[in-house]
Design an enzyme around this catalytic site. Sequence first.
Site, PDB file in Angstrom:
ATOM      1  N   GLY A 150       0.788  -1.228   0.000  1.00  0.00           N
ATOM      2  CA  GLY A 150       0.000   0.000   0.000  1.00  0.00           C
ATOM      3  C   GLY A 150       0.818   1.275   0.000  1.00  0.00           C
ATOM      4  O   GLY A 150       0.339   2.321   0.403  1.00  0.00           O
TER       5      GLY A 150
ATOM      6  N   GLY B 231       2.338   2.367  -2.904  1.00  0.00           N
ATOM      7  CA  GLY B 231       2.494   2.795  -4.286  1.00  0.00           C
ATOM      8  C   GLY B 231       3.664   2.117  -4.978  1.00  0.00           C
ATOM      9  O   GLY B 231       4.093   2.546  -6.039  1.00  0.00           O
TER      10      GLY B 231
ATOM     11  N   GLU C 138      -6.810  -7.905 -11.399  1.00  0.00           N
ATOM     12  CA  GLU C 138      -6.942  -6.758 -10.495  1.00  0.00           C
ATOM     13  C   GLU C 138      -8.141  -5.874 -10.880  1.00  0.00           C
ATOM     14  O   GLU C 138      -8.890  -5.420 -10.019  1.00  0.00           O
ATOM     15  CB  GLU C 138      -5.645  -5.935 -10.490  1.00  0.00           C
ATOM     16  CG  GLU C 138      -5.682  -4.788  -9.504  1.00  0.00           C
ATOM     17  CD  GLU C 138      -4.331  -4.454  -8.893  1.00  0.00           C
ATOM     18  OE1 GLU C 138      -3.362  -5.215  -9.088  1.00  0.00           O
ATOM     19  OE2 GLU C 138      -4.253  -3.420  -8.200  1.00  0.00           O
TER      20      GLU C 138
ATOM     21  N   ASP D 149       1.857  -1.643 -13.867  1.00  0.00           N
ATOM     22  CA  ASP D 149       2.414  -2.350 -12.715  1.00  0.00           C
ATOM     23  C   ASP D 149       2.734  -3.804 -13.042  1.00  0.00           C
ATOM     24  O   ASP D 149       3.807  -4.314 -12.718  1.00  0.00           O
ATOM     25  CB  ASP D 149       1.434  -2.309 -11.535  1.00  0.00           C
ATOM     26  CG  ASP D 149       1.165  -0.889 -11.078  1.00  0.00           C
ATOM     27  OD1 ASP D 149       1.857   0.034 -11.562  1.00  0.00           O
ATOM     28  OD2 ASP D 149       0.255  -0.704 -10.248  1.00  0.00           O
TER      29      ASP D 149
HETATM   30  P1  ADP Z   1       0.194  -1.346  -3.673  1.00  0.00           P
HETATM   31  O1  ADP Z   1       0.038  -2.211  -4.867  1.00  0.00           O
HETATM   32  O2  ADP Z   1       0.664   0.032  -4.018  1.00  0.00           O
HETATM   33  O3  ADP Z   1       1.061  -1.941  -2.610  1.00  0.00           O
HETATM   34  P2  ADP Z   1      -2.604  -1.848  -3.468  1.00  0.00           P
HETATM   35  O4  ADP Z   1      -3.683  -1.240  -2.649  1.00  0.00           O
HETATM   36  O5  ADP Z   1      -2.745  -1.860  -4.941  1.00  0.00           O
HETATM   37  O6  ADP Z   1      -1.243  -1.151  -3.020  1.00  0.00           O
HETATM   38  O7  ADP Z   1      -2.413  -3.349  -3.035  1.00  0.00           O
HETATM   39  C1  ADP Z   1      -2.272  -3.679  -1.668  1.00  0.00           C
HETATM   40  C2  ADP Z   1      -3.180  -4.853  -1.332  1.00  0.00           C
HETATM   41  O8  ADP Z   1      -2.671  -6.043  -1.981  1.00  0.00           O
HETATM   42  C3  ADP Z   1      -3.203  -5.190   0.133  1.00  0.00           C
HETATM   43  O9  ADP Z   1      -4.177  -4.439   0.797  1.00  0.00           O
HETATM   44  C4  ADP Z   1      -3.528  -6.672   0.117  1.00  0.00           C
HETATM   45  O10 ADP Z   1      -4.900  -6.870  -0.061  1.00  0.00           O
HETATM   46  C5  ADP Z   1      -2.831  -7.145  -1.132  1.00  0.00           C
HETATM   47  N1  ADP Z   1      -1.497  -7.692  -0.850  1.00  0.00           N
HETATM   48  C6  ADP Z   1      -0.326  -7.294  -1.393  1.00  0.00           C
HETATM   49  N2  ADP Z   1       0.698  -8.040  -0.958  1.00  0.00           N
HETATM   50  C7  ADP Z   1       0.183  -8.939  -0.102  1.00  0.00           C
HETATM   51  C8  ADP Z   1       0.723 -10.001   0.681  1.00  0.00           C
HETATM   52  N3  ADP Z   1       2.021 -10.299   0.667  1.00  0.00           N
HETATM   53  N4  ADP Z   1      -0.129 -10.718   1.441  1.00  0.00           N
HETATM   54  C9  ADP Z   1      -1.447 -10.441   1.454  1.00  0.00           C
HETATM   55  N5  ADP Z   1      -2.021  -9.478   0.742  1.00  0.00           N
HETATM   56  C10 ADP Z   1      -1.230  -8.721  -0.029  1.00  0.00           C
HETATM   57 MG    MG Z   2      -1.333  -1.878  -6.445  1.00  0.00          MG
END
Ligand code: ADP
Ligand code: MG
Length: 376
Positions: free
Chosen positions: A116, A118, A154, A166
């Site tokens: 989360g 970015g 996604e 991404d």
């Molecule tokens: P970003 O891609 O910038 O990190 P996003 O909001 O697009 O932010 O994605 C983050 C979300 O992806 C988290 O809230 C979770 O739901 C999921 N996520 C990402 N990595 C993991 C992980 N290692 N384990 C569980 N969920 C994950």
């Molecule tokens: Mg993302």
Amino acid sequence: MNAASLFRERYGTEPTGLWAAPGRVNLIGEHTDYNEGFVLPFALPQRTVAAVGPAPAGEWTVCSTLEEGTISFGATTPGEVTSWAAYVAGVVWALQDAGFEAPGARIALASEVPVGSGLSSSAALESSVLTALIDLGGLDLAIERRPALAQRAENVYVGAPTGIMDQSASIRCLAGRALFLDCRSYEVKQIPFDLAAEGLAILVINSNAPHQHVDGEYGARRKSCEEAAHILGVPALRDVPPDGLAAALDKLDDEVMRRRVRHVVTEDQRVLDTVALLEQGRVRAIGPLLTASHASMRDDFEITVPQVDVAVEAALSAGAYGARMTGGGFGGCVLALIDADRADVTTEAVEQAYGKSGFTAPTCWIATPGAGAARL
Ligand code: ADP
Ligand code: MG
């Protein structure tokens, strides 16, 4: 805990193998992807690792170091799995929807990508799982097609309206290169980006600013761009050339929409200019383009927050060649192009500026361009 240990702990057996896919930072080209323009991300050394083992056909179980327990599902359609596991169920669904037999699997995930911030932990997760399922199932799915499939997971399954950047970065980047991506044709070109050879580094500054209103603002920007393209009679803002910008702006009555268009059109050109400079080996010379990109995001696209503006100013004052927010905006990270031996000085300058402004402390580290998704 790493992915293999988590797999052993939750499933009581050894995984078949480990697959990793990186997060990314976008060097330049923000909010250009859904306008069918240009972006230039590079992969981070931080990755999401998926430890994966077999399961009966049509059965998937997932767990993560970030979550308690395990989640199991069969073949689903968008909306059926709603927790974080939707990112995995989405990949399974997108494979099946494209006519591929996704093999049943048990999956344990460990992410080094901050979630989360970015830096695209979501694409890293999707890409590691997708690559694992393709390899384990022996699926004949060319690398060129994979990013769009992960993006569908996604967009359609999770319901997050993101562009193709991404997943393309996580799947297609190479170490020591930036990925020049045409978001209309999906054509890519690997651009030399060997910072160390030039005595340079990219400092990533996580603003640690709380993300607020991100989804709504993102949707509003996207809508504004699409409406502008419609009024201008072009398929996408990518089709407005820089020398046609003034004429295009004359056709738009809405001042906000004019600013949005100006950002996208000038940003596309900055990506092309950055690519040209990097191909000539003139890495330092991209600095002013990075800084101009930031000014455009701040003033025209209006997606920055005080924390990222302060970080950019502080890095520039400390001697950075250029600095900009990277990612969708409203928080997230800043990148600064600096001399490699100035990392500590620049970090201190940013920390001091944050202290003065009363912001939560930032997190800073050096990002070297890493490799795309692969089996370890
Ligand atoms: P970003 O891609 O910038 O990190 P996003 O909001 O697009 O932010 O994605 C983050 C979300 O992806 C988290 O809230 C979770 O739901 C999921 N996520 C990402 N990595 C993991 C992980 N290692 N384990 C569980 N969920 C994950
Ligand atoms: Mg993302």
